[in-house]
Structures are given as structure tokens and as C-alpha cells.
Scaffold this motif. Structure first.
Motif, PDB file in Angstrom:
ATOM      1  N   VAL A 141       7.894 -10.264  -7.175  1.00  0.00           N
ATOM      2  CA  VAL A 141       7.758 -11.595  -7.774  1.00  0.00           C
ATOM      3  C   VAL A 141       7.714 -12.655  -6.671  1.00  0.00           C
ATOM      4  CG1 VAL A 141       8.955 -13.336  -9.145  1.00  0.00           C
ATOM      5  CG2 VAL A 141       8.775 -10.991  -9.998  1.00  0.00           C
ATOM      6  N   GLU A 142       8.535 -12.471  -5.631  1.00  0.00           N
ATOM      7  CA  GLU A 142       8.614 -13.458  -4.551  1.00  0.00           C
ATOM      8  C   GLU A 142       7.410 -13.398  -3.613  1.00  0.00           C
ATOM      9  OE1 GLU A 142      11.660 -14.784  -0.912  1.00  0.00           O
ATOM     10  OE2 GLU A 142      12.250 -13.245  -2.370  1.00  0.00           O
ATOM     11  N   TYR A 143       6.944 -12.173  -3.275  1.00  0.00           N
ATOM     12  CA  TYR A 143       5.906 -12.037  -2.254  1.00  0.00           C
ATOM     13  C   TYR A 143       4.520 -11.706  -2.812  1.00  0.00           C
ATOM     14  CZ  TYR A 143       9.648 -12.228   1.179  1.00  0.00           C
ATOM     15  OH  TYR A 143      10.721 -12.626   1.943  1.00  0.00           O
ATOM     16  N   GLY A 144       4.425 -11.384  -4.094  1.00  0.00           N
ATOM     17  CA  GLY A 144       3.120 -11.218  -4.711  1.00  0.00           C
ATOM     18  C   GLY A 144       2.640  -9.791  -4.819  1.00  0.00           C
ATOM     19  N   ASP A 145       2.634  -9.045  -3.704  1.00  0.00           N
ATOM     20  CA  ASP A 145       2.222  -7.645  -3.752  1.00  0.00           C
ATOM     21  C   ASP A 145       2.823  -6.912  -2.564  1.00  0.00           C
ATOM     22  OD1 ASP A 145       0.577  -8.088  -1.455  1.00  0.00           O
ATOM     23  OD2 ASP A 145      -1.081  -8.684  -2.734  1.00  0.00           O
ATOM     24  N   LEU A 146       2.585  -5.622  -2.521  1.00  0.00           N
ATOM     25  CA  LEU A 146       3.222  -4.781  -1.501  1.00  0.00           C
ATOM     26  C   LEU A 146       2.771  -5.157  -0.097  1.00  0.00           C
ATOM     27  CD1 LEU A 146       5.010  -2.288  -0.838  1.00  0.00           C
ATOM     28  CD2 LEU A 146       2.938  -0.903  -1.009  1.00  0.00           C
ATOM     29  N   GLU A 147       1.463  -5.316   0.116  1.00  0.00           N
ATOM     30  CA  GLU A 147       0.962  -5.594   1.456  1.00  0.00           C
ATOM     31  C   GLU A 147       1.489  -6.915   1.993  1.00  0.00           C
ATOM     32  OE1 GLU A 147      -0.485  -3.888   3.740  1.00  0.00           O
ATOM     33  OE2 GLU A 147      -0.501  -2.133   2.433  1.00  0.00           O
ATOM     34  N   GLN A 148       1.544  -7.919   1.116  1.00  0.00           N
ATOM     35  CA  GLN A 148       2.069  -9.218   1.543  1.00  0.00           C
ATOM     36  C   GLN A 148       3.540  -9.090   1.911  1.00  0.00           C
ATOM     37  OE1 GLN A 148       0.298 -11.762   2.177  1.00  0.00           O
ATOM     38  NE2 GLN A 148       1.773 -13.416   2.417  1.00  0.00           N
ATOM     39  N   LEU A 149       4.279  -8.302   1.120  1.00  0.00           N
ATOM     40  CA  LEU A 149       5.699  -8.090   1.389  1.00  0.00           C
ATOM     41  C   LEU A 149       5.893  -7.389   2.731  1.00  0.00           C
ATOM     42  CD1 LEU A 149       8.737  -7.860   0.643  1.00  0.00           C
ATOM     43  CD2 LEU A 149       8.156  -5.765  -0.596  1.00  0.00           C
ATOM     44  N   LEU A 150       5.123  -6.343   2.980  1.00  0.00           N
ATOM     45  CA  LEU A 150       5.283  -5.603   4.227  1.00  0.00           C
ATOM     46  C   LEU A 150       4.866  -6.464   5.424  1.00  0.00           C
ATOM     47  CD1 LEU A 150       3.968  -2.084   3.129  1.00  0.00           C
ATOM     48  CD2 LEU A 150       6.337  -2.833   3.368  1.00  0.00           C
ATOM     49  N   PHE A 151       3.842  -7.299   5.226  1.00  0.00           N
ATOM     50  CA  PHE A 151       3.386  -8.184   6.304  1.00  0.00           C
ATOM     51  C   PHE A 151       4.471  -9.186   6.681  1.00  0.00           C
ATOM     52  CE2 PHE A 151       1.255 -12.122   7.649  1.00  0.00           C
ATOM     53  CZ  PHE A 151       0.611 -11.646   8.793  1.00  0.00           C
ATOM     54  N   ARG A 152       5.245  -9.636   5.665  1.00  0.00           N
ATOM     55  CA  ARG A 152       6.267 -10.664   5.904  1.00  0.00           C
ATOM     56  C   ARG A 152       7.680 -10.080   5.882  1.00  0.00           C
ATOM     57  NH1 ARG A 152       4.979 -15.126   1.521  1.00  0.00           N
ATOM     58  NH2 ARG A 152       6.788 -16.100   2.533  1.00  0.00           N
ATOM     59  N   ASN A 190      10.061   1.911   6.782  1.00  0.00           N
ATOM     60  CA  ASN A 190       9.459   2.778   5.759  1.00  0.00           C
ATOM     61  C   ASN A 190       8.182   2.181   5.174  1.00  0.00           C
ATOM     62  OD1 ASN A 190      11.622   5.039   5.229  1.00  0.00           O
ATOM     63  ND2 ASN A 190      12.760   3.115   5.373  1.00  0.00           N
ATOM     64  N   ALA A 191       7.529   1.323   5.937  1.00  0.00           N
ATOM     65  CA  ALA A 191       6.312   0.675   5.442  1.00  0.00           C
ATOM     66  C   ALA A 191       5.247   1.703   5.070  1.00  0.00           C
ATOM     67  CB  ALA A 191       5.784  -0.297   6.483  1.00  0.00           C
ATOM     68  N   GLU A 192       5.084   2.719   5.904  1.00  0.00           N
ATOM     69  CA  GLU A 192       4.045   3.712   5.622  1.00  0.00           C
ATOM     70  C   GLU A 192       4.389   4.534   4.383  1.00  0.00           C
ATOM     71  OE1 GLU A 192       0.431   5.138   5.858  1.00  0.00           O
ATOM     72  OE2 GLU A 192       1.253   3.535   7.122  1.00  0.00           O
ATOM     73  N   LYS A 193       5.686   4.827   4.222  1.00  0.00           N
ATOM     74  CA  LYS A 193       6.099   5.543   3.012  1.00  0.00           C
ATOM     75  C   LYS A 193       5.782   4.729   1.768  1.00  0.00           C
ATOM     76  CE  LYS A 193       9.886   8.522   4.592  1.00  0.00           C
ATOM     77  NZ  LYS A 193      11.336   8.801   4.475  1.00  0.00           N
ATOM     78  N   ALA A 194       5.988   3.427   1.850  1.00  0.00           N
ATOM     79  CA  ALA A 194       5.701   2.564   0.705  1.00  0.00           C
ATOM     80  C   ALA A 194       4.214   2.572   0.383  1.00  0.00           C
ATOM     81  CB  ALA A 194       6.188   1.152   0.987  1.00  0.00           C
ATOM     82  N   ARG A 195       3.374   2.535   1.426  1.00  0.00           N
ATOM     83  CA  ARG A 195       1.920   2.544   1.193  1.00  0.00           C
ATOM     84  C   ARG A 195       1.478   3.880   0.584  1.00  0.00           C
ATOM     85  NH1 ARG A 195       2.189  -0.281   6.346  1.00  0.00           N
ATOM     86  NH2 ARG A 195       1.495  -2.461   6.033  1.00  0.00           N
ATOM     87  N   ILE A 196       2.046   4.967   1.096  1.00  0.00           N
ATOM     88  CA  ILE A 196       1.727   6.281   0.525  1.00  0.00           C
ATOM     89  C   ILE A 196       2.205   6.344  -0.923  1.00  0.00           C
ATOM     90  CG2 ILE A 196       2.308   8.737   0.632  1.00  0.00           C
ATOM     91  CD1 ILE A 196       2.321   8.492   3.662  1.00  0.00           C
TER      92      ILE A 196
END
Length: 1020
Positions: A234-245, A261-267
Motif C-alpha cells: 500500500v505504501e510503495y505501490g508494487d514489489l519492484e518499487q519496494l525493493l528499489f527503495r 532476499n530481493a531475488e527470492k521475492a522476485r522469484i
């Protein structure tokens, strides 16, 4: 959606469309139903209690649930909400693109229950009988096909309903796509998705990518649950934006977890995102609903023996079902695994396989050995090898490689969190549990907490009554620790789950939990017990303690209970253990129980022990739990008088011992007794213990007493009377329950090699019956006013089984003719007429008859009868000459056990004696005698177990109020109202005498003596 179907008015004549309706392109006004068949099979199975087809015993509850659901969708839905297009979508049991992306995807998913596996193919047959598309595609899950059909239908402006409650499909919900849970008659739209995930459907994938999914082994980000994930999205919009920030996040642990664990989240996102662009093999247009061929459908339903649904279909279709024969293929099982249109056979089945030809199947486990069609890739690799034992080995290896991560265990401190776990358990259909208590007595214990496990490392602990340290007069007098749910509220929330007959509860010595929960008004239903699985497989071969099994199978050392609670004066009760430590211990126990059941269940199938577990072990859990709760009344005054008598006897014997010894002695000191016997008196035959002291074991004293030495004989007498006093007459009143005012023993099922039950706290099976003093103690066990105690005892059951198993014609005929077996034996051996036979001659034959069963030696028989050893040896030799089949039986049994390491009972129970090849002659000899007796004692134990599991239903059928209270080896004790005694005795005798049937047909009749009296001794 209405809560129930509207009442039918005048029934319209059914439409009669052509045999095959033309393809129809769905558009505005059409309603496309997509049924998640794979998950629905499990929901139907767990929602309905076991239902067996009467003709062959095949379990068909999931098939019935599935058929009822299809009929509801086609006929009982409101007119304006019925499907115009409908398909049933299944998973293919093959690797999908997700496994290639992440090899451990779904690697730890629990297998299908054994009795569900044969129903998979029948459900596909049901779909075809309803004339509905049965869809599945190689390389894709059912969810991907549903996503693709939903997209295509939505593009044509049709309305779409996904029949499922699976959270993974909630990402598909839109203003045109809803989900429908037929079990709860509940629609799931956008608001319901937001309520569950905290985000709208289009963001569900982002939340799942962070939270992961232990059921499917989607990794996610450790430490982030659904609630936190929703807040972040809700705060960051989506997964990629969250991982970027991620570097902006203030919480250090959360920030580090996201970065690491960014790569685990993407997988994880790729794993949970459904593919809605599958190249479909069956076009959407071909899903148009058409009227099924009523005769074909009725033929299928009749084959399944679904009488109610058959009648409903026949009434609707205006067809007389009597004119239609059951579908022969599905009745016999011949067509169940017919080659599908693709030309591919179901996984794990050989050419020409039928329902009862599953790999590794035996007559005792027909239909229960097919590999799980939804099994993980390792399970499938094992099933392709055709061996459930291989499957067990593969699972054990996989779980051995999967580390136990206690950091993933959760403490549940709020009712909402508990309800979320309960909902997950409902969805899973099975879970492991372990309730913790503050006492070893389940009848008086408080429940400290309950642990649940849904998958490896996915476990929690719900503390209910842990105390907090500090304050008050003592360390633990400050009341309850914070952040615990009120026990009443938690148990009320758990009660429907624990009592559901459609949800499997897996425990370890689960009877303890059953008794304890029953004290709180909860009846535990549909249980498995991992300890009993191990016992059915390895009785006599390995320890069945949880710590031993986890070390053996997974190489994992569980938290030691003794180290957790301490010992001595500082020993804690479990409610005094800190909650974080209790969580680690309890959740780990539930986790290990789940893992063990996953390994041991296929071993039961592969080693042909399913029938032993399902008929002799599992059903007895609830029977014994009820017996333990009933307890039995005792007469304290009788015990008090006996205690005084025993004290006087002990004092008299002690005085006699001091006179013989010629010095003051402490009779309770083994060291002093040993020094007097072997030192001062110089009696030969002594051996020393590792500490250098003389051994005064019962066996040694028995041998010395039999040789005529008075001092050892008096020591044995003193020990016997002292034991009766301390163990029974003094101790039994202490076991009286403060509320029930009765004594409640606890039975152990997994305690002996032969299947015999053991009794403890107090042990009511070791009360001596061959001595007058022992029989006096039984007089203290009494019936309540207005009732009688009934003792029903198998007469000479092991001798009868010896005649049966060893096939001794003369003994078998004697039992059939109702002769006095000991008199007959004496007549055969000594040539003495049965009529007017001297009592001494019969006594000798009786000693030989029973002694042979236990491998008595000439020395032992000589001492028992008081005759020279040479004479005893001649008796035994003559016995074997007169009954040569007995010697052959003993030799064959011994040889078989030496070769295989076990012997079997008539019911297939394996009794293992691994030390039968021991280099130590005495150990080897003991194991040989035990193995010979085990076939007889074990078969007798199996017979009385079968009687116990049938007894309550038989009494209820005759509307009798008798209650089964105790089991003591070959005897059952009941409490019966005075007015019902005459009617109860023949029912009890009939059930016990017919207990072997139909599994085993004995040529030797069983005899049960049943009597009623005011106390146990008089009734025996």
C-alpha cells in the motif's frame, strides 16, 4: 447468493437437447463457471466422513461430494445464475514451468491420503458422466488454465464464476470475475479479497511475493507476513518499487530482510503469478453446457452406489433407474484407469492396471497404494520406481535435507491470529497437533497450550495457561503471563476444527490429547497417530519415542523435555516454562509429528502394514480414551484392611528372615541380602553386578528357592507382600479422581513387541491372579450401586491358537468337542482315562501345556512340579512325541525369525526380535522363546483389540447401557446395570468369540467365560 436453493414449484419437463450441443461463443449475458477440480477433490474428501461402497469397501466420499457439487451447479442454482458454460479443471501430475524456475516449489506438500488416491480417476469418470469438459494440460497448473479461460471470457463480456476458495485464485477477481465457495455457499468478490489480503485483487500477487506460502514452498521474504506485506505494498505501490527503495525502510530487520532476499521475492512473484495466456487445447467455445445423457449418468451413480443422488437425477430426468444397469466398468474398476484421449496412462501405473493393481499393493491394502496425482516431483520419482517404500525413503531424505528452522515457529497470542490458523487448517484438510499439559495425568491436567503444524517449519504454539515469574509468595504465584488467549475462548474457536470428521488431526500418542480435550468438552475426531504408525511397522525393533524417531529419520535432535523443565526440587510444570521456550519445544514437536507421518504412511503401504494400523491400532485410540475416562470404583475400606494384613505378614516374614540370618538385617537392602546369601551362607550360584555387589534379582532368587533354600524363598515372599502393599493397597486410594471418585488407568498401545496393551498410573494388569493375596486386591474393585461388574475372559486362548497355528489335529478336535484340554493332554501322554482322572496327573499336564507356550525348560518344569529334572525332561520329550506338530511349529517359527528378524500374527502384525542372532547364548535363547510365543500372544492381543473396537457399537445396537472399563490381557471388564446383565452377557460373548472374523477364520472355536458380580474377583 441464497443460503439454500428455492423450493421447486411444478417441475418443468427437462429440455432434450441434442447429444452434443454445438459450440457456443460466450458473450454478454452468458455465465462461465470454472471449477478448480484439483483443490475441490480435497475439500470434498475432508468435508464428508468416510463412506465406503458396500459392494467392495472402496472409499468414495470425495466422489460423492464432487458429484453433489456438480449437480448443485447444474440444477440447484437459481435460474438466473446457472452456468451457460462450465468446465472442470485439474492439475496434471507433472513438472510445470514453476518447478523449472524454482526446483523446491511444492517440494514439501503433504501427499494425498491413501484412501483418496483411488478416487482421483473416479472423479474424472464422474465429470465425463455429467457430460462436462474435463480439462488438464501438460506443463500447467489448473490455476493457469482457469486464469486463461477467465481472461478470454472477460474479453467477451461474459460473467465468470470460479468455483473455489483457493487464495491463489483471488488475484483473478474483478468486477466480472467472482469466486464461489460451494462448501460455505459464499461469494468472494473484491471486498472479500481486500478483507483477506489488505489490498485489491490486482495487488494480491505483490503481497504473496513478500509473504510467501509455506504450503507451496514459495520462499517470500523471511519475517514478513501478509499483514506487513500489505502495508508495504500500500505504501510503495508494487514489489519492484519496494525493493528499489528498500534502503529507506526504518526498521533494521525488515530493511535487511528485503535487501538480502530481493531475488527470492522476485522469484516468489513469478511463482504465484498465474499465466493467463496458455495455448489452450480445448477452446472456450467448447465449454457450453449441455444436458447430460441421463441414462449414462444414472449408470455411473448406480455403480458408485449413490442412491439418493441417483433418485434425484432419475426424478428430474423422468427415467426409471431400475431399467438401467450400473456401469460395469466403474463397478468393477476395470475402466477406472482407462487410457485418456491423450493416450497417456495415469502416473505410476503399469500396462493394463486396474483400480486394485497399484504398485506394491497387497490384498490387505487394495486401492490404497497409488501415487498421489498431486505429489511433488520427488514423490513422483519414487512412484515411478513402483515402490511406496522408495517413496518413504525419498521423503525421508528430502526432510533430512530440510533444516528445522525454529525461528519460523509462531506464538499465537490473539484470537484473530488463531482463527487465521484455523482457517488455514480447514483449507489444508489435515494438520499435526500436540497439546501441552501441566500433569502426566490427562484426567486432571490443565491444558497449557496447543501446537499446530501445517507443513515443515510452518508451525505455531497457542499458549493458554503459562504463568509469569515474580511476585507473590513463590516464584510462580503472579498469575498468567501476558499475551495469551483465554483458554475458554481459544478452545471454543478450536472445537469445530478438532471435532470435524472431515479434517485429519495427526498426533503422537494422541490418546493423551483426546482424553485431556474430552475433559474440556471437546471430542477429538478423525485422528492419525505417528507413534502408532511406527509401532505397526517396527514393534520390537526401534524406540517409538519422538526424539528417537526424529533422530533416526531426519538426523535431528529435538529440544529435550527434561532440560526444558529441569529435575528434582526445581523441576517445573509445563505452565511454568517461558512462552518463547514453550513455543520452540511445542511447535517443533508438531512439526516433527507432521514430518514423521509423511515418511511412515507410505511405509505402511509398501510393507503391507496398512491393515494392521487401520484395523488394530488407529480405531483403538478413541475406544481406550473413553475407557480411561470412565475409570472404575474401588472400596477404600477393603484396601485399608488388606494393607494392615500385608503389613503384619511382612513383619512376620522379616522376623523369620532375621532368625534364619542370625543377625539384624535390612530386608530392603539388596547388598546386605546378597552378602548374607552368597557370603555368610555360602550358597553357590551367585553373580555380581557391574558395581561388584551380589545380584539378588528375582530370577536368581527364584532359582535358589526352587533348589530348596529357605532364605531366598522368604525374601521373595517379603518382596511380594511388600510390593502388593506399596503398589496397590497403599497406592490405589491416592489414584482416586477428586471429581469422579474413580480410579483411571492409562493404557499404552505402543509398549510391547506383541501388541499387548500395558497399563500404568496405576498398573492394573500386573495384579497377581495366581496368589490368594493378589486375588484379594481384586475384591476392592467394585460396581457402583445398581450395577454389576462383568468379567469376560477368553478361555485358554493361547492354547487354542497353538492348536490352530501349529495345526495339531488332536488338540483342535478336543477344543471343538469341548473337552477338558488338560485332562485330554494327560490322557494322551500318560494313558490315563479322562474320567476320574487324579488331580495331580491333570495338574502336570496343565503345567506342560502352558509351559510349552513359554518355552519352559526341564529345569523349570521340574521346579514347578517338584519332580526330578530327568522326569521333567522325559515329560517334555513325550509331549513333543505325542504332538509332533508343536515341535515343528517351534522350529519353523524360530528359523523364520532368524532369517527375517520378525514373526507375524495371523492378522499380519510383525513382532521383531533383532537379537535372535545375538552372540550371547542367553540373549539368543530368550529371543527364540519370545518369538515362538509372540505368534500366539500377538494373535491373542490382536483378537481382543478387534473385539474392543466392535464392542461399543454392538452394545449400542442392542440398546444396552454397559460400559467397557478395563482390559487386562485376555479379559474385558464392564459395568452393567443390574436389569441388563442377562441381555449383556451374550452380546459380549458373541462379539469376543467372533472377533477374528472375517479377516481370519479359525477352525478352533474361541470360548469366552462371562460372569457378573459385585466385585472383580467374584466376577472373574
Amino acid at each position: 447468493m441464497p443460503k439454500s436453493a428455492p423450493k421447486a414449484a411444478a417441475k418443468p419437463a427437462p429440455a432434450k437437447p441434442p447429444a452434443k450441443a454445438p459450440a457456443k461463443q460466450p458473450g454478454k449475458g452468458d455465465h462461465v463457471f470454472l471449477v478448480d477440480g484439483s483443490s475441490y477433490i480435497f475439500r470434498a474428501y475432508h468435508a464428508l466422513p468416510p463412506l465406503n461402497r458396500k459392494s467392495d469397501g472402496l472409499q468414495v466420499n470425495a466422489v460423492l461430494g464432487f458429484c453433489n457439487m456438480l449437480w448443485k451447479l447444474l440444477r440447484d442454482m437459481p435460474e438466473d445464475d446457472r452456468p451457460t458454460h462450465l468446465a472442470i479443471v485439474f492439475d496434471k501430475s507433472e513438472i510445470t514451468f514453476r518447478n523449472k524456475l524454482y526446483p523446491d516449489y511444492k517440494a514439501h506438500r503433504l501427499p494425498a491420503p491413501d484412501d483418496l488416491i483411488p478416487q482421483f480417476a473416479l472423479i474424472r469418470e464422474a465429470v465425463r458422466a455429467f457430460d462436462l469438459p474435463c480439462l488438464e494440460q501438460v506443463g500447467f497448473e489448473a490455476d493457469d488454465l482457469i486464469a486463461t479461460y477467465a481472461r478470454l471470457a472477460g474479453e467477451r463480456d461474459a460473467k465468470i464464476t470460479i468455483v473455489s476458495s483457493d487464495k491463489d485464485l483471488m488475484q483473478l477477481v474483478t468486477d466480472k470475475v467472482t469466486m464461489y465457495d460451494t462448501m460455505k455457499d459464499r461469494r468472494i468478490g473484491i471486498p472479500e479479497v481486500i478483507e483477506k489480503f489488505g489490498v485489491p485483487p490486482e495487488k494480491v500477487v505483490e503481497v504473496q511475493a513478500l509473504a510467501g506460502d509455506s504450503t507451496d514452498n514459495v520462499p517470500g521474504v523471511p519475517g514478513i507476513g501478509v499483514k506487513t506485506a500489505a502495508q508495504l505494498i500500500v505504501e510503495y505501490g508494487d514489489l519492484e518499487q519496494l525493493l528499489f527503495r528498500a534502503g529507506e525502510i526504518k526498521q533494521p530487520k525488515r530493511r535487511e530482510a528485503l535487501i538480502e532476499n530481493a531475488e527470492k521475492a522476485r522469484i516468489s512473484r513469478q511463482l504465484v503469478l498465474l499465466d493467463d495466456k496458455v495455448d489452450l487445447e480445448v477452446p472456450l467455445d467448447d465449454l457450453a453446457v449441455q444436458e447430460p445423457d441421463a441414462r449414462r449418468l444414472i449408470a455411473f451413480l448406480k455403480a458408485m452406489e449413490f442412491s439418493t443422488l441417483t433418485r434425484r437425477v432419475a426424478e428430474y430426468s423422468q427415467v426409471d433407474p431400475a431399467d438401467i444397469e450400473p456401469d460395469a466398468g466403474n463397478k468393477s474398476g476395470a475402466s477406472v484407469f482407462a487410457v485418456p484421449p491423450s493416450g497417456k496412462k495415469p502416473d505410476g501405473y503399469a500396462e493394463g492396471a486396474t483400480l486394485f493393481d497399484a504398485p506394491g499393493a497387497s490384498p490387505a491394502s487394495k486401492g490404497k497404494t497409488a501415487p498421489d496425482q498431486g505429489a511433488d516431483k520427488q514423490d513422483k520419482a519414487a512412484s515411478h520406481k513402483g515402490s511406496p517404500v522408495s517413496l518413504a525413503a525419498v521423503r525421508a531424505e528430502a526432510l533430512r535435507k530440510l533444516p528445522v528452522d525454529r525461528s519460523k515457529y509462531q506464538t499465537i497470542g490473539g484470537l484473530d491470529a488463531l482463527k487465521a490458523w484455523i482457517a488455514r487448517a480447514h483449507d489444508a484438510g489435515a494438520f499435526a497437533m500436540d497439546a501441552q499439559a501441566n500433569s502426566d495425568d490427562p484426567m486432571q491436567a490443565d491444558i497449557c497450550g496447543i501446537a499446530l503444524a501445517l507443513a515443515p517449519n510452518d508451525a505455531c504454539y497457542v499458549p493458554l495457561a503459562h504463568k509469569q515469574p515474580g511476585g507473590g509468595a513463590g516464584l510462580f504465584d503472579a498469575g498468567l503471563a501476558p499475551n495469551q488467549i483465554k483458554a475458554g475462548d481459544a478452545l471454543a474457536a478450536l472445537k469445530p476444527l478438532l471435532e470435524s470428521p472431515g479434517i485429519l488431526k495427526i498426533g503422537f500418542n494422541i490418546k493423551f490429547n483426546a482424553v485431556m480435550l474430552a475433559q474440556h468438552g471437546i471430542t477429538l475426531r478423525n485422528v492419525d497417530d505417528a507413534q502408532l504408525m511406527s509401532y505397526a511397522l517396527d514393534a520390537g525393533r526401534n524406540s517409538h519415542a519422538l526424539a528417537s524417531l526424529t533422530e533416526r529419520w531426519f538426523g535431528h535432535a529435538v529440544i529435550n523435555h527434561g532440560e526444558l523443565v529441569g529435575s528434582g526440587k526445581n523441576k517445573l510444570t509445563f505452565d511454568q516454562v517461558a512462552i518463547d521456550k514453550a513455543t520452540a519445544y511445542s511447535a517443533e514437536s508438531a512439526d516433527m509429528i507432521l514430518r514423521l507421518s509423511r515418511v511412515l504412511k507410505p511405509r505402511l503401504v509398501g510393507e503391507h502394514m496398512t491393515t494392521v494400523y487401520e484395523t488394530l491400532e488407529r480405531p483403538l485410540v478413541t475406544v481406550l480414551a473413553r475407557m480411561e475416562r470412565r475409570g472404575i470404583s474401588i472400596d477404600r475400606q477393603v484396601l485399608s484392611r488388606l494393607s494392615g494384613d500385608f503389613a503384619q505378614t511382612a513383619a512376620r516374614v522379616e522376623a523369620e528372615l532375621q532368625e534364619i540370618a542370625g543377625e539384624p538385617i535390612n530386608v530392603g537392602s539388596p547388598k546386605q541380602i546378597g552378602d548374607i546369601i552368597f557370603g555368610k551362607m555360602g550358597i553357590p550360584g551367585g553373580t555380581k553386578t557391574k558395581t561388584g555387589a551380589w545380584s539378588t534379582s528375582a530370577q536368581i532368587l527364584d532359582e535358589l528357592a526352587e533348589q530348596g533354600h529357605e532364605f531366598p524363598k522368604k525374601i521373595l515372599e517379603w518382596r511380594q507382600v511388600s510390593k502388593l502393599k506399596s503398589t496397590y493397597t497403599d497406592a490405589l486410594p491416592e489414584y482416586v479422581h477428586p471429581q469422579t471418585h474413580r480410579v483411571h488407568t492409562t493404557y499404552a498401545l505402543a509398549a510391547t513387541t506383541t501388541g499387548r496393551l500395558s497399563s500404568n498410573e496405576p498398573n492394573l494388569q500386573n495384579i497377581p491372579v495366581r496368589t490368594e493375596d493378589g486375588r484379594k486386591i481384586r475384591r476392592a474393585f467394585i460396581a457402583t450401586p445398581g450395577h454389576k461388574l462383568v468379567s469376560a475372559d477368553y478361555s485358554q486362548i493361547e492354547l487354542r491358537l497353538l492348536a490352530e497355528i501349529a495345526d495339531i489335529p488332536v488338540l483342535k478336535q478336543a477344543f471343538r468337542d469341548g473337552l477338558d484340554i488338560h485332562a485330554m493332554t494327560a490322557s494322551e501322554m500318560f494313558g490315563v482315562p479322562i474320567k476320574d482322572m487324579p488331580g495331580e496327573v491333570r495338574r502336570r499336564a496343565k503345567a506342560i501345556n502352558f509351559g510349552i507356550i513359554y518355552g519352559i525348560s526341564a529345569f523349570g518344569l521340574a521346579n514347578q512340579l517338584g519332580i526330578p529334572r530327568e522326569e521333567a525332561s522325559a515329560y517334555i520329550k513325550k509331549y513333543f512325541e505325542r504332538f509332533p506338530g508343536i515341535r515343528a511349529y517351534m522350529d519353523e517359527t524360530r528359523d523364520f525369525c532368524r532369517t527375517n528378524g520378525y514373526v507375524t500374527t495371523l492378522f499380519g502384525r510383525k513382532c521383531h526380535y533383532p537379537d535372535i542372532k545375538a552372540s550371547n547364548a542367553s540373549v539368543r535363547s530368550f529371543n527364540e522363546r519370545a518369538a515362538i510365543n509372540a505368534r500366539l500372544q500377538g494373535t491373542a492381543a490382536d483378537i481382543i483389540r478387534r473385539a474392543m473396537t466392535r464392542m461399543e457399537d454392538a452394545l449400542a445396537e442392542k440398546k444396552l447401557s454397559a460400559q467397557m472399563l478395563l482390559q487386562v490381557h485376555d479379559e474385558l471388564i464392564f459395568e452393567v446395570p443390574d436389569a441388563e446383565v442377562a441381555a449383556t452377557l451374550p452380546v459380549v460373548q458373541h462379539v469376543m468369540q467372533d472377533a477374528p472374523f472375517p479377516a481370519v477364520v479359525l477352525s478352533v472355536p474361541l470360548q469366552v467365560d462371562a460372569r457378573a458380580a459385585n466385585n472383580w474377583e467374584e466376577a472373574h
